[in-house]
Design a protein around this motif. Structure first.
Motif, short mmCIF file in Angstrom:
data_model
loop_
_atom_site.label_atom_id
_atom_site.label_comp_id
_atom_site.label_asym_id
_atom_site.label_seq_id
_atom_site.Cartn_x
_atom_site.Cartn_y
_atom_site.Cartn_z
N ALA A 149 0.63 -1.15 -0.05
CA ALA A 149 0.27 0.16 0.09
C ALA A 149 0.81 1.24 0.11
N CYS A 150 1.46 1.26 0.88
CA CYS A 150 2.29 2.67 0.93
C CYS A 150 3.06 3.86 -0.67
N THR A 151 3.36 4.93 -0.74
CA THR A 151 4.03 5.10 -1.64
C THR A 151 5.25 5.10 -1.66
N ILE A 152 6.15 5.16 -2.76
CA ILE A 152 7.81 4.94 -3.27
C ILE A 152 8.04 6.72 -2.39
N GLY A 153 6.60 7.88 -2.63
CA GLY A 153 7.28 8.99 -2.38
C GLY A 153 7.24 9.13 -0.98
N GLY A 154 6.32 8.25 0.01
CA GLY A 154 6.07 8.34 1.12
C GLY A 154 7.04 7.79 2.01
N ASN A 155 8.06 6.34 1.60
CA ASN A 155 9.32 5.83 1.49
C ASN A 155 10.05 6.78 1.15
N ALA A 156 10.59 7.69 0.32
CA ALA A 156 11.78 8.78 0.47
C ALA A 156 11.34 9.32 1.97
N ALA A 157 10.39 10.09 1.63
CA ALA A 157 10.03 11.24 2.41
C ALA A 157 10.77 10.46 3.96
N GLU A 158 10.24 9.18 4.02
CA GLU A 158 10.76 8.54 5.26
C GLU A 158 11.97 7.25 5.23
N ASN A 159 12.32 7.78 3.91
CA ASN A 159 13.94 6.87 4.53
C ASN A 159 13.75 5.44 4.86
N SER A 160 12.13 4.76 3.58
CA SER A 160 11.98 3.32 5.03
C SER A 160 12.78 2.47 4.25
N GLY A 161 12.60 1.29 5.80
CA GLY A 161 13.13 -0.06 5.56
C GLY A 161 12.97 -0.51 5.00
N GLY A 162 13.36 -2.25 5.24
CA GLY A 162 11.99 -3.45 5.15
C GLY A 162 12.95 -3.98 5.53
N PRO A 163 12.15 -5.71 5.57
CA PRO A 163 13.59 -6.67 5.37
C PRO A 163 14.15 -7.46 4.93
N HIS A 164 14.45 -6.29 3.22
CA HIS A 164 15.74 -7.33 2.59
C HIS A 164 16.61 -5.87 2.70
N CYS A 165 16.71 -4.59 3.33
CA CYS A 165 17.35 -3.47 3.41
C CYS A 165 18.54 -4.23 4.42
N LEU A 166 18.08 -5.05 4.81
CA LEU A 166 19.79 -5.89 6.10
C LEU A 166 20.94 -5.41 4.95
#
Ligand SMILES: Cc1cc2nc3c(=O)[nH]c(=O)nc-3n(C[C@H](O)[C@H](O)[C@H](O)COP(=O)(O)OP(=O)(O)OC[C@H]3O[C@@H](n4cnc5c(N)ncnc54)[C@H](O)[C@@H]3O)c2cc1C
Ligand code: SF4
Ligand code: SF4
Lengths: 480, 398
Positions: A138-155
């Protein structure tokens, strides 16, 4: 304070009648994100392109009205909540994937593109977009960039900022700029680096150019059970200590596993104290070797019932369980207050027992989900708002947990941002000098303070026990 | 204002995480939280709890819900959205001022659906109109298929198993299917016979009530349920097989006496097995999930497995096969403009597969897809999954 009709009319002339919402009842529906914060905007505006964004921001600047960019509203720290009213600038109409360059392995997208849609589109070229927040459906790429989001594979692959090559942004004066890290080695001042993670407080992101990666030839995913969270934590440290960096290394405690299993039937062992989900990828031979090395380490640390996914469908199911974990907690209690802290990996067992004790002290159930590989923990305090006075308890417990995180040498946020929820705690970790420099940056880019006010930067006016007063949930509580 | 059919405990299971947003067709085309599952749940919660007044403007957000239940299938928290929207609509219908369009729709539905003879008469009229070419009289947002003679149960209300009789099933003839899509029923029955089932057609069975329930007429639906339950009561059968997804979902949710025995055709065929195919058909096929099959009944694998097992058939998935086509029962008639926006997205994804045939498992979807395909000037054909499956068996020698 509601917005002057004249401003609303001007907004309508920019984006069209239907793309401005200002009816008080409807505005209520835009008051919250996925956190427990809430406050009504004065208008919701849905621009169709960068030019409209710029025009809306110019109007806002002229009338000194706050602008709060909003993606899908899956944020967990109140970032998209219009705490000072103003315009909720909803980016969800801007959802075109403008270009995928399979040779250069990049994509140019509008900010409202949903993370998973990008992955889907990239997959047809054998590529993928690495940052995969659990909310990626559901989340947006804009939101991801604004939050500098991570995720399971970011390790293994790194967080959003490592994958953003450039952005088109609209600053608080309505000017449109392209900021790049277009080249692999960023030279000069890393503007993109400053703006990624700025949570809508410095600019509105209107286009994002991201790096895509080639899909690894093989992937192996394994589930392992542990008698306790402590033993699982030791196992995590032991894996990393062996010099292995898996693509993902995720942990869930027993409470979480129970809730997840009820929805996904992914075959998670509900009697285990904790489960680990481990993934490695690469060429077939090295995946096999890595996985057997990991198996050894886990077994030596009380790991049992280890099960590798045999088909892509099985793998997907294992991940669906992990990614739906936070939502699944609704099966236990209807509300959650989720925290997001990072501690040095070796401190995981201690912090977890501290979190457990705090929960017990307040008689609140706590469910833990983490990106264990990088020490990013997500204690979830579960509650039912309909229980009288529970919010104060929840808030105190949350604050104590964060304090514990800091005491163990940790950081305030792993990936969910500071937002509204944690801005008051910034001075715990940043020196006055750090904060001063941050303010300087903010003042240069947004001198009138219209961009997402009240977020990230500590607000001297904010008093304790404010949560209960301004949470979106309080609206619902009125019923009781 | 009482919102007493809505249950607070159902509503409270929503944790406001937002994971369902992009699964919702109306959110995808509008980008608006008010047209999203999370928004609709919040709205109904606030109505229920009295923190927002009920208004006709906001009732639109509930009207615009397709009831496709995609949100329910993706919601990790187990929000029973299907139950919520049915109760919410029923509550809402009592709270709002009457509107001619909805009143007409409801009355017409009750009349037609509850009285098989009237529906048949309507079918006959439409057929006649089509034959003489005055289809304008029955045009309603989407086009009706060209009608053939309606499906009729065989003499004695039983079709025998072909080969050894291994099961006895009841078959839901229903209200709309036998008139609009008799060929789907014929194919479904034939497949059941091939699978060793004796098929019983319950005499006196009426419409299952799904269309009524989905439009907020729970009382009307209950009347039909009670009538049907007594028809089924005296007979022995292993399963009630349904080839229309909307009816299947409703029977599973709303008929406690049939618990565990209602089976979608594909679900049942996957369970009991079809005999080996004796016909190779070279076809490029794509499969559109019917919402009430994929989301309400969580059946996505069985139809695909059955199709893939057909010799010669290549199944190409479209993007987002699980997203609604905008048909949603009466929705395409009541909300033509939103329905058309959703259909447009669907056509982009579907025509992209360059399949020769699109198959689905629900009459409403068949009609909607056919309308979309025609409007794009494509020559893709629409079939019920039963019709496609039957192509794997050469016609019996006369
Ligand atoms: C179940 C669940 C699981 C989650 N898992 C993870 C996870 O694994 N990792 C993780 O990092 N996060 C996770 N999150 C948090 C959240 O999904 C992310 O922070 C996500 O990036 C937010 O995206 P959004 O589109 O929903 O943004 P929103 O919530 O709408 O906004 C978030 C912030 O970004 C700003 N913003 C949004 N769009 C723009 C734009 N175009 N320009 C400028 N600013 C903008 C907003 O002002 C706000 O401050 C999870 C959330 C949920 C509910
Ligand atoms: S319906 Fe489910 S997925 Fe959607 S917001 Fe509520 S809990 Fe989350
Ligand atoms: S039923 Fe369909 S249209 Fe209605 S809220 Fe759920 S996903 Fe959206």
């Amino acid at each position: 304070m509601s917005m002057q009709p004249q401003v609303v009319a001007e907004l309508r002339s920019v984006v069209g009648r239907d793309h401005v919402i200002d009816g008080a009842n409807d505005l209520r529906i835009f008051a919250r994100d996925a956190s427990i914060e809430g406050a009504m905007p004065d208008a919701v505006v849905l621009p169709a392109n960068s030019a409209e964004v710029a025009a809306v921001v110019r109007l806002a600047a002229k009338h000194r009205v706050p602008v709060v960019p909003r993606g899908a509203g899956t944020g967990l720290s109140g970032g998209a909540v219009t705490i000072r009213g103003g315009i909720a600038l909803q980016m969800t109409r801007m959802r075109r994937i403008l270009e995928i360059d399979p040779v250069g392995q990049t994509a140019l997208v509008e900010p409202g593109v949903v993370n998973q849609e990008l992955s889907l589109a990239a997959a047809s070229h054998g590529l993928f977009y690495a940052p995969d927040p659990s909310s990626q459906k559901a989340c947006t790429i804009g939101g991801n960039a604004a939050e500098n989001s991570g995720g399971p594979h970011c390790l293994y692959y790194g967080v959003t900022t490592n994958h953003v090559l450039g952005m088109e942004v609209v600053f608080a004066d309505g000017s449109v700029h392209w900021v790049s890290g277009d080249t692999p080695d960023r030279i000069g001042l890393d503007l993109c680096g400053i703006l990624v993670g700025s949570e809508g407080t410095l600019c509105t992101i209107t286009k994002v150019k991201v790096r895509l990666l080639r899909q690894p030839p093989t992937v192996a995913t394994m589930l392992a059970a542990f008698p306790t969270v402590e033993s699982a934590s030791h196992a995590v440290s032991a894996v990393i200590a062996r010099g292995i960096v898996p693509a993902a290394l995720e942990m869930m405690d027993q409470v979480t596993v129970g809730a997840v299993e009820a929805h996904y039937h992914a075959g998670y062992p509900t009697d285990a104290g904790a489960v680990l989900l481990v993934e490695v990828d690469g060429i077939a031979e090295s995946t096999r070797e890595l996985m057997s090395a990991i198996r050894e380490v886990l077994a030596a640390n009380e790991g049992y019932a280890m099960r590798e996914a045999k088909t892509p469908a099985e793998r997907e199911l294992l991940w669906a369980g992990r990614k739906g974990a936070i939502g699944a907690l609704g099966r236990i209690k209807p509300n959650y207050y989720l925290h997001d802290g990072v501690v040095p990996r070796t401190k995981l067992p201690q912090i977890l027992s501290a979190v457990g004790e705090i929960g017990e002290h307040y008689k609140l159930p706590v469910a833990n989900v983490f990106h264990a590989g990088d020490g990013n923990l997500h204690p979830n305090i579960l509650f039912d708002l309909r229980d009288h006075g529970v919010l104060d308890q929840v808030e105190s417990a949350g604050e104590e947990m964060l304090r514990a995180v800091i005491e163990f040498g940790g950081a305030l946020s792993g990936e969910h941002g500071i937002g509204l929820e944690k801005s008051a705690f910034m001075p715990w970790v940043f020196s006055p000098d750090d904060l001063y420099v941050m303010h300087q940056v903010k003042d240069v880019l947004d001198p009138d303070g219209i961009m997402n006010p009240g977020k990230v930067f500590p607000d001297p006016d904010r008093k304790r026990a404010r949560l209960a007063g301004r949470t979106g949930l309080a609206i619902e509580a009125k019923w009781w | 204002m009482a919102f007493d059919l809505l249950k607070d405990d159902d509503l409270a299971t929503c944790v406001h995480c937002g994971l369902c947003l992009d699964a919702c067709p109306t959110f995808r085309v509008t980008g608006l939280e008010t047209e999203s599952p999370r928004g609709r749940i919040q709205l109904m919660t606030e109505w229920k709890r009295g923190s927002l007044p009920f208004t006709e403007e906001q009732a639109r957000h509930i009207d615009l819900c397709l009831g496709c239940r995609t949100c329910e299938a993706v919601c990790p928290s187990g929000v029973p959205y299907g139950r919520i929207i049915e109760a919410g609509r029923a509550d809402m219908e009592r709270a709002r001022r009457p509107a001619t369009k909805r009143w007409l729709a409801r009355t017409a539905l009750r009349q037609l659906v509850s009285h098989p003879t009237r529906l048949r008469a309507f079918g006959a009229m439409t057929r006649m109109a089509q034959t003489v070419g005055v289809t304008g009289a029955v045009r309603s947002g989407r086009q009706l298929p060209r009608l053939r003679a309606p499906f009729r149960a065989p003499q004695g209300d039983v079709a025998p198993a072909i080969g050894e009789r291994r099961h006895r099933v009841a078959f839901l003839v229903g209200c709309v299917m036998p008139i609009l899509y008799p060929q789907s029923h014929e194919a479904a029955v034939r497949l059941l016979q091939l699978a060793g089932c004796e098929v019983w057609f319950p005499p006196g069975e009426r419409c299952c009530g799904a269309l009524l329930a989905h439009n907020g007429d729970l009382d009307g639906a209950a009347l039909l349920r009670d009538a049907n339950t007594s028809v089924y009561a005296g007979e022995q059968f292993d399963a009630l097989v349904v080839d229309s997804a909307g009816c299947g979902a409703h029977l599973k949710d709303f008929y406690p006496e049939l618990k565990g025995r209602v089976k979608d055709l594909t679900e049942w065929l996957a369970e009991v097995g079809l005999p080996p195919a004796n016909n190779e058909v070279k076809l490029r096929v794509t499969y559109q999930d019917a919402c009430h099959l994929a989301h309400a009944q969580r059946i996505r694998k069985q139809p695909r497995d059955l199709i893939r097992a057909m010799p010669g058939v290549e199944l190409v998935e479209m993007r987002h096969p699980e997203i609604c086509c905008g048909a949603a029962g009466l929705y395409s008639t009541l909300e033509p403009s939103m329905s058309a926006r959703i259909l447009k997205e669907k056509m982009d994804d579907m025509l992209g597969t360059r399949a020769e045939i699109v198959v689905t498992a629900n009459p409403g979807c068949q009609m909607q897809l056919a309308t979309g395909i025609r409007s794009r000037g494509s020559n893709m054909n629409v079939e019920h999954v039963a019709e496609l499956l039957l192509r794997a068996y050469s016609a019996p020698s006369p």
